[in-house]
Design an enzyme around this catalytic site. Sequence first.
Site, PDB file in Angstrom:
ATOM      1  CE1 TYR A 173      44.798  92.569  55.184  1.00 36.35           C
ATOM      2  CE2 TYR A 173      46.284  94.308  55.951  1.00 36.35           C
ATOM      3  CZ  TYR A 173      45.279  93.860  55.092  1.00 36.35           C
ATOM      4  OH  TYR A 173      44.766  94.724  54.160  1.00 36.35           O
ATOM      5  CG  ASP A 224      44.402  89.627  47.824  1.00 40.77           C
ATOM      6  OD1 ASP A 224      44.113  90.598  47.102  1.00 40.77           O
ATOM      7  OD2 ASP A 224      45.564  89.383  48.199  1.00 40.77           O
TER       8      ASP A 224
END
Length: 250
Positions: free
Chosen positions: A66, A38
């Site tokens: 993440y 993103d």
Amino acid sequence: MDGILNVLKPPGMTSHDVVAFVRRVTGNKKCGHTGTLDPGAAGVLPVCLGKATKLARFVTEGDKTYRGEITLGIATSTQDAFGDILAYQDASRVTLEQFKEVIPSFLGSIEQVPPMASAIKVQGQRLYELERQGKTVEVPTRVVTIYDLKIIDSWDWQTPHPRILFDCTCSKGTYVRTLCSDIGQALGCGAYMSFLLRSRVGAFGLESTVTLETLAKLARKNNVRKLPYPWYRQYSICRWWRSFPPLKNP
């Protein structure tokens, strides 16, 4: 130049922006990334150059790790900090113990409905393109796997919008912002992803990434081939987000 360049994508750039930058500074016309990250997120983005582009799909298939932050009490249209606020409520009633209790239900194989502000294709068009056209379509669910979900830190529990820092290891195709939104729904207070750093893609980790600034500097000196073992200190990229407060009720 053939190989895989492990780039540290900065927040504010799309994955395609990074590929265009790499193509320009290295002079390689044939290059591509191994999975979209993103625009607002930072972290590991392996970029394949030359003949290595044939290996891209093998890198893409790997699991990913993440570090993210979830903010409770606010739901947004994009499930992250860049969308419009859809719901806003006081989540100070939620305790850390309650948060920990819902975590096990999100481990293993789970179903997700990707957000409209995403790059997957439905009816031949990417969802974010349909959203920009004002169109709403039924988004099919997908099965993803959450291998590990660990709380790293938390704060602001005495405020309307507690924040939790976590590490997540998951399969290809997982939307961490959707995971945050679903956790908020399970707690009955709503939530959005307020920070995301991708720390690993398959065998590629933060410790071997190269910044765009370093890449440009080496390219000017014609030393790009000296990049097999670039280094990076993980925690410096995290500093920028700690200075940002949660979204406020407009």
